[in-house]
Design an enzyme around this catalytic site. Structure first.
Site, PDB file in Angstrom:
ATOM      1  N   PRO A 116     -25.209 -46.602 -12.719  1.00 20.94           N
ATOM      2  CA  PRO A 116     -24.124 -46.304 -13.657  1.00 20.94           C
ATOM      3  C   PRO A 116     -23.951 -47.415 -14.678  1.00 20.94           C
ATOM      4  O   PRO A 116     -24.119 -48.591 -14.365  1.00 20.94           O
ATOM      5  CB  PRO A 116     -22.877 -46.174 -12.764  1.00 20.94           C
ATOM      6  CG  PRO A 116     -23.273 -46.599 -11.416  1.00 20.94           C
ATOM      7  CD  PRO A 116     -24.762 -46.745 -11.343  1.00 20.94           C
ATOM      8  N   GLY A 118     -22.224 -50.026 -17.310  1.00 15.19           N
ATOM      9  CA  GLY A 118     -20.969 -50.789 -17.385  1.00 15.19           C
ATOM     10  C   GLY A 118     -20.293 -50.941 -16.032  1.00 15.19           C
ATOM     11  O   GLY A 118     -19.118 -51.255 -15.942  1.00 15.19           O
ATOM     12  N   LEU A 121     -23.439 -53.369 -12.341  1.00 10.86           N
ATOM     13  CA  LEU A 121     -24.618 -53.274 -11.478  1.00 10.86           C
ATOM     14  C   LEU A 121     -25.907 -53.561 -12.244  1.00 10.86           C
ATOM     15  O   LEU A 121     -26.999 -53.175 -11.822  1.00 10.86           O
ATOM     16  CB  LEU A 121     -24.685 -51.886 -10.819  1.00 10.86           C
ATOM     17  CG  LEU A 121     -23.562 -51.610  -9.825  1.00 10.86           C
ATOM     18  CD1 LEU A 121     -23.672 -50.198  -9.285  1.00 10.86           C
ATOM     19  CD2 LEU A 121     -23.579 -52.595  -8.660  1.00 10.86           C
ATOM     20  N   SER A 123     -27.132 -52.589 -15.252  1.00 17.92           N
ATOM     21  CA  SER A 123     -27.921 -51.533 -15.913  1.00 17.92           C
ATOM     22  C   SER A 123     -28.624 -52.073 -17.155  1.00 17.92           C
ATOM     23  O   SER A 123     -29.795 -51.766 -17.389  1.00 17.92           O
ATOM     24  CB  SER A 123     -27.034 -50.343 -16.280  1.00 17.92           C
ATOM     25  OG  SER A 123     -25.939 -50.777 -17.053  1.00 17.92           O
ATOM     26  N   SER A 124     -27.936 -52.912 -17.937  1.00 20.18           N
ATOM     27  CA  SER A 124     -28.570 -53.379 -19.185  1.00 20.18           C
ATOM     28  C   SER A 124     -29.744 -54.314 -18.870  1.00 20.18           C
ATOM     29  O   SER A 124     -30.788 -54.243 -19.525  1.00 20.18           O
ATOM     30  CB  SER A 124     -27.562 -54.034 -20.125  1.00 20.18           C
ATOM     31  OG  SER A 124     -26.877 -55.059 -19.476  1.00 20.18           O
ATOM     32  N   ALA A 125     -29.596 -55.151 -17.834  1.00 15.31           N
ATOM     33  CA  ALA A 125     -30.714 -56.036 -17.453  1.00 15.31           C
ATOM     34  C   ALA A 125     -31.892 -55.211 -16.955  1.00 15.31           C
ATOM     35  O   ALA A 125     -33.048 -55.489 -17.294  1.00 15.31           O
ATOM     36  CB  ALA A 125     -30.277 -57.028 -16.380  1.00 15.31           C
ATOM     37  N   ALA A 126     -31.616 -54.174 -16.153  1.00 12.06           N
ATOM     38  CA  ALA A 126     -32.708 -53.343 -15.616  1.00 12.06           C
ATOM     39  C   ALA A 126     -33.419 -52.614 -16.754  1.00 12.06           C
ATOM     40  O   ALA A 126     -34.659 -52.548 -16.782  1.00 12.06           O
ATOM     41  CB  ALA A 126     -32.159 -52.347 -14.593  1.00 12.06           C
ATOM     42  N   ASP A 167     -28.889 -61.869 -13.922  1.00 15.08           N
ATOM     43  CA  ASP A 167     -29.180 -60.420 -13.869  1.00 15.08           C
ATOM     44  C   ASP A 167     -30.658 -60.136 -14.107  1.00 15.08           C
ATOM     45  O   ASP A 167     -31.281 -59.355 -13.382  1.00 15.08           O
ATOM     46  CB  ASP A 167     -28.397 -59.665 -14.953  1.00 15.08           C
ATOM     47  CG  ASP A 167     -26.927 -59.513 -14.618  1.00 15.08           C
ATOM     48  OD1 ASP A 167     -26.425 -60.281 -13.783  1.00 15.08           O
ATOM     49  OD2 ASP A 167     -26.293 -58.622 -15.204  1.00 15.08           O
TER      50      ASP A 167
HETATM   51  O1  PMV Z   1     -21.289 -57.280 -15.245  1.00 20.84           O
HETATM   52  P1  PMV Z   1     -22.675 -57.763 -15.169  1.00 20.84           P
HETATM   53  O2  PMV Z   1     -23.490 -56.989 -14.226  1.00 20.84           O
HETATM   54  O3  PMV Z   1     -23.325 -57.843 -16.510  1.00 20.84           O
HETATM   55  O4  PMV Z   1     -22.685 -59.257 -14.557  1.00 20.84           O
HETATM   56  C1  PMV Z   1     -22.189 -60.299 -15.297  1.00 20.84           C
HETATM   57  C2  PMV Z   1     -22.255 -61.576 -14.519  1.00 20.84           C
HETATM   58  C3  PMV Z   1     -21.573 -62.746 -15.250  1.00 20.84           C
HETATM   59  O5  PMV Z   1     -21.711 -63.887 -14.396  1.00 20.84           O
HETATM   60  C4  PMV Z   1     -20.110 -62.479 -15.495  1.00 20.84           C
HETATM   61  C5  PMV Z   1     -22.255 -63.049 -16.574  1.00 20.84           C
HETATM   62  C6  PMV Z   1     -23.645 -63.613 -16.448  1.00 20.84           C
HETATM   63  O6  PMV Z   1     -24.379 -63.506 -17.448  1.00 20.84           O
HETATM   64  O7  PMV Z   1     -24.007 -64.184 -15.412  1.00 20.84           O
END
Ligand code: PMV
Length: 331
Positions: A116, A118, A121, A123-126, A167
């Site tokens: 899902p 935002g 979890l 999603s943008s990194a994956a 991530d």
């Molecule tokens: O919400 P996510 O999955 O993008 O995780 C962010 C994690 C943070 O520590 C808040 C930011 C980061 O880049 O590490």
């Protein structure tokens, strides 16, 4: 030519936000993935389809402009921000591998998404890591996992502003990881089962915005916030020790303490709290927000109580069990 790559999402168990300030974090790759397929396109531009999000976009390869397409395939004048946000990650990833600037033919890119958006979890990194891997393959470029993770981090910095490499590292390597800036990712060998349930608030959190809000708070109250970040480091280090020793109770307690500290950074919400307390009431040993907060998801650690916690969270919001995946990027 058609190439395909996929990469897992992640869940942060300890240390989010603190990791942006050089502190350690513990995260796992989850058994939900983003898969990216790249094939030669029918026109000069780069068409992107993400059917699960109803995103149909185009990147103009001459101007670099990213637009949403409507159902007739025409450029939509009022694109949604999340949709365009995702397109920015894809555009930036393509330009990292030289595929975005001036390919000699158009491209059709399809993203199949199990994670899902935002939801905290990853999603943008994956999507970023899978796009980089697929684009490199399309170009015949050899990339090590280290290169891939570094390029993914550059993409996150370009699109999102401040971001840690956490991530993109987890999405590249997979598994159960302890991450520090000095040593990068180290595998953790847990001496316990890690039954995890995610509860998702349906309101996406905006990572870039929350990271900048925490920075402002830290600038306004450095003598208070810096010690909180130091305590978060201690919590993460103790958690690593508890996980490798197999101390379920302590892992849960440390998650709950981490949640209190995240609340003090201003990234908790009433909705997240509601899910967190319901999870604990249903028997979770520990529960906390996961990722940037401000919306997104909670994660509950629930040995022996997975069914109860899942049922309780499902009665309020979306919830699902997540498994830890040892599989990182594949292409
Ligand atoms: O919400 P996510 O999955 O993008 O995780 C962010 C994690 C943070 O520590 C808040 C930011 C980061 O880049 O590490």
């Amino acid at each position: 030519m058609t190439v395909r790559a996929s990469a897992p999402g992640k869940a942060i168990l300890f240390g989010e936000h603190a990791v942006v300030y050089g502190k350690p974090a513990i995260a796992v790759a989850v058994d939900k993935r983003a898969s990216v397929t790249i094939r030669e396109g029918n026109n000069d531009h780069i068409q992107v389809k993400i059917p699960e999000l109803n995103v149909y976009g185009v990147i103009n390869t001459e101007t670099g402009v990213v637009s949403q397409l409507n159902s007739e395939g025409e450029v939509d004048q009022k694109p949604g921000t999340t949709d365009v946000g995702i397109m920015k990650f894809i555009k930036s990833a393509l330009s990292q591998t030289d595929l975005g600037s001036s390919p000699d033919h158009g491209l059709d890119i399809t993203v199949d998404l199990e994670i899902p958006i935002g939801a905290g979890l990853g999603s943008s990194a994956a999507i970023t890591i899978a796009t980089l891997a697929a684009a490199a393959r399309y170009n015949g470029q050899e990339l090590s996992l280290e290169n891939l993770a570094q390029m993914g981090h550059q993409v996150e910095l370009e699109v999102q502003g401040a971001a840690s490499p956490l991530d993109t590292t987890v999405s590249t390597l997979g598994g159960f990881l302890y991450f520090t800036h000095e040593k990068g990712a180290q595998k953790i060998k847990p001496a316990l089962e890690m039954p995890l349930v995610v509860g998702y608030t349906s309101h996406p959190g905006n990572t870039g915005f929350l990271v900048s809000e925490v920075r402002k708070l830290c600038q306004a109250h450095p003598t208070i916030i810096k010690p909180i970040l130091d305590i978060m480091e201690t919590v993460t280090n103790q958690a690593r020790e508890s996980i490798t020793r197999g101390d379920e109770k302590q892992v849960g307690e440390l998650m709950n303490i981490n949640q209190g500290l995240l609340d003090s950074l201003g990234v908790n919400t009433a909705e997240l709290s509601r899910l967190i307390y319901h999870a604990r009431r249903a028997g979770a040993t520990g529960s906390k927000l996961t990722g940037a907060g401000g919306g997104g998801s909670i994660i509950a650690y629930c040995p022996g109580k997975t069914g109860e916690v899942l049922e309780e969270l499902e009665s309020i919001e979306n919830a699902f069990q997540v498994g830890i995946s040892s599989k990182g990027v594949t292409w």
